[in-house]
Design a protein around this motif. Structure first.
Motif, PDB file in Angstrom:
ATOM      1  N   GLY A   1       0.404   4.638   4.846  1.00  0.00           N
ATOM      2  CA  GLY A   1       1.627   3.855   4.762  1.00  0.00           C
ATOM      3  C   GLY A   1       2.802   4.521   5.439  1.00  0.00           C
ATOM      4  O   GLY A   1       2.641   5.527   6.145  1.00  0.00           O
TER       5      GLY A   1
ATOM      6  N   LYS B   1      -3.716  -5.419  -0.125  1.00  0.00           N
ATOM      7  CA  LYS B   1      -4.297  -6.316   0.897  1.00  0.00           C
ATOM      8  C   LYS B   1      -5.204  -7.418   0.345  1.00  0.00           C
ATOM      9  O   LYS B   1      -4.716  -8.451  -0.087  1.00  0.00           O
TER      10      LYS B   1
ATOM     11  N   GLY C   1       0.821  -1.202   0.000  1.00  0.00           N
ATOM     12  CA  GLY C   1       0.000   0.000   0.000  1.00  0.00           C
ATOM     13  C   GLY C   1       0.858   1.256   0.000  1.00  0.00           C
ATOM     14  O   GLY C   1       0.526   2.260  -0.656  1.00  0.00           O
ATOM     15  N   SER C   2       1.964   1.216   0.730  1.00  0.00           N
ATOM     16  CA  SER C   2       2.853   2.385   0.779  1.00  0.00           C
ATOM     17  C   SER C   2       3.423   2.678  -0.603  1.00  0.00           C
ATOM     18  O   SER C   2       3.457   3.834  -1.047  1.00  0.00           O
TER      19      SER C   2
ATOM     20  N   ASN D   1       0.789   4.287  -2.789  1.00  0.00           N
ATOM     21  CA  ASN D   1       0.528   5.705  -2.531  1.00  0.00           C
ATOM     22  C   ASN D   1       1.718   6.587  -2.891  1.00  0.00           C
ATOM     23  O   ASN D   1       1.540   7.718  -3.353  1.00  0.00           O
TER      24      ASN D   1
END
Ligand SMILES: Cc1ncc(COP(=O)(O)O)c(C=O)c1O
Length: 460
Positions: free
Chosen positions: A152, A286, A117-118, A121
């Motif tokens: 994140g 996820k 996810g980090s 983004n």
């Protein structure tokens, strides 16, 4: 406290644990899990727990899903690794991008893959900057996030995150990242302010911020449909429609961080649809693979893609990408997970189970320790307070929510504490109705024990 096992000692002598009070862990030791089945995980002593957080909001299809294992092993035998750099490709990535383009409710031209996810983004920020350079507006670069957002931990993503502990001592946020108000009515509404009035005020605050900074410098707005790690915060229903009006007015690109909400958590395929948010792009991760392997992605709309074409033509390359972008084994698992979500009508099933889940959650709102019980779909948060009437919080040092999580573990339930003494619940989407009841029975007992514990310490 029982003596630490050999494995626990080896753990604390070797591992740096994310999001952990590192000194305290040396005393308590870790909870070491060994295997899982369905919604249950088992520790090294054989004790079973309901995984009430689906790991980290991610194991949507629970544990021991043989179809996902099979998809991974088949692909691993066929082609365990191939990349997408310099024009190379492979069929799992192509097929997954095609499938996602059909699934996402926003016009999407292409999908960019990464592993977390980090990274997704961070990529969002870089793509917006790249696009605005291509469009000849080099000053339009600032990104607006929100207080209590979680996006994140990499340098840029942690800057988007609006939580003090992700910034303190890390010298963050970086320049050009701004935070606007958090849509949590219980905590931030003024006395007597309705949800609609609160939403309007937040939209007005956003507009003021954009005008203060100069609209020609503001590039994008990013938001989780329902805020997860910031405390399971459900915005008022009119919040996103009002926010979107402002973003459209000033040509601000809207990004939905669907890392938690995507793939069914709120009873819809994407959380944006449940909360009236129509972004230009989504970050996904996820549940995309039910967390069996790391995979994340960013959707790219056609106008952005055209700008990217132009800029990469000028520069000679699109200079971004990760070794594991579109990893074939992760992509194969994602394809299988998406097949299962549709074939087994998992999302419809979440919508069917949500009223029971939310009713049990909301009943905890009557508990003397609970200031607010809130949630949506199959995710919930209970905010523990020292005084219900005044909403007075506990001193963070009293560590009341961590204690509740500890009692829950003793009761055979894994839940998580978040800043502000919020206990979050986010079980695998496949949880059965009887297991939902069992989860809340165990959580209720943990809360009763926490209340007794707090009374003994004169915290309430
Ligand atoms: C909404 C949201 N965005 C981004 C992230 C960061 O994802 P990762 O930990 O995979 O980098 C998370 C993680 O929990 C999240 O909840």
């Amino acid at each position: 406290m029982p003596p630490l096992t050999n494995l626990a000692v080896r753990d604390i002598e070797t591992l740096v644990h994310p999001y952990t009070q590192l000194a305290a862990l040396r005393e308590t030791g870790p909870l070491i899990l060994e295997h899982g089945k369905g919604v249950f995980v088992y520790d090294t002593k054989g004790k079973g727990y309901i995984e009430g957080m689906a790991g980290l909001w991610c194991t949507a299809l629970g544990y021991g899903n043989e179809e996902l294992v099979e998809a991974a092993s088949t692909q691993m035998r066929r082609l365990p690794f191939a990349h997408l750099f310099t024009g190379k490709s492979h069929d799992p990535a192509i097929e997954l991008a095609e499938r996602l383009k059909q699934l996402v409710p926003v016009p999407t031209s292409k999908v960019f893959f990464c592993s977390s996810g980090s990274e997704a983004n961070d990529t969002q920020i870089k793509l917006v900057w790249y696009m605005n350079n291509a469009l000849g507006r080099p000053r339009k670069k600032k990104i607006i996030s929100r207080l209590k957002a979680y996006h994140g931990v990499t340098v840029a993503a942690a800057s988007l995150t609006g939580l003090a502990n992700n910034h303190r001592a890390f010298d963050l946020p970086i320049a050009g990242i701004l935070h606007t108000g958090c849509p949590h009515h219980y905590r931030f509404a003024q006395a007597g302010e309705s949800e609609d009035a609160f939403a309007l005020r937040l939209a007005a605050e956003l507009e003021e911020l954009i005008l203060r900074e100069g609209p020609e410098t503001v590039a994008a707005f990013i938001a989780e449909p329902l805020m997860g790690a910031g405390g399971v915060i459900v915005p008022p229903t009119t919040y996103f429609p009002e926010i979107m009006k402002i973003c459209r007015k000033y040509d601000v690109y809207m990004i939905a961080d669907e890392v938690i909400c995507g793939f069914g958590r709120l009873g819809t395929m994407f959380g944006s649809s449940a909360l009236g948010f129509e972004p230009h792009s989504m970050s996904i991760a996820k549940a995309l693979t039910s967390a069996y392997l790391p995979l994340a992605g960013v959707t790219v709309p056609q106008p952005m893609y055209e700008a990217m074409l132009e800029e990469s033509r000028n520069i000679g390359t699109f200079g971004h990408g990760f070794t594991y972008s579109g990893h074939p084994v992760a992509a194969a698992v994602a394809l299988k997970a998406l097949e299962i979500y549709t074939r087994d009508r998992i999302i419809e099933d979440v919508a069917r189970k949500a009223p029971q889940f939310q009713a049990r959650l909301s009943a905890l709102g009557d508990h003397p320790l609970v200031g607010e019980a809130r949630g949506f779909g199959l995710v919930g948060g209970i905010e523990l307070v020292a005084d219900k009437r005044s909403k007075r919080s506990f001193d963070a040092k009293a560590a009341v929510a961590p204690q509740a999580v500890h009692f829950a573990e003793e009761e055979g339930l894994i839940v998580r504490f978040l800043a502000g003494d919020v206990v979050s619940v986010c079980p695998p989407l496949i949880i059965a109705p009887a297991e939902i009841d069992e989860l809340f029975d165990r959580l209720g007992r943990a809360l009763d024990r926490t209340l007794e514990w707090a009374r003994r310490r004169e915290l309430v």
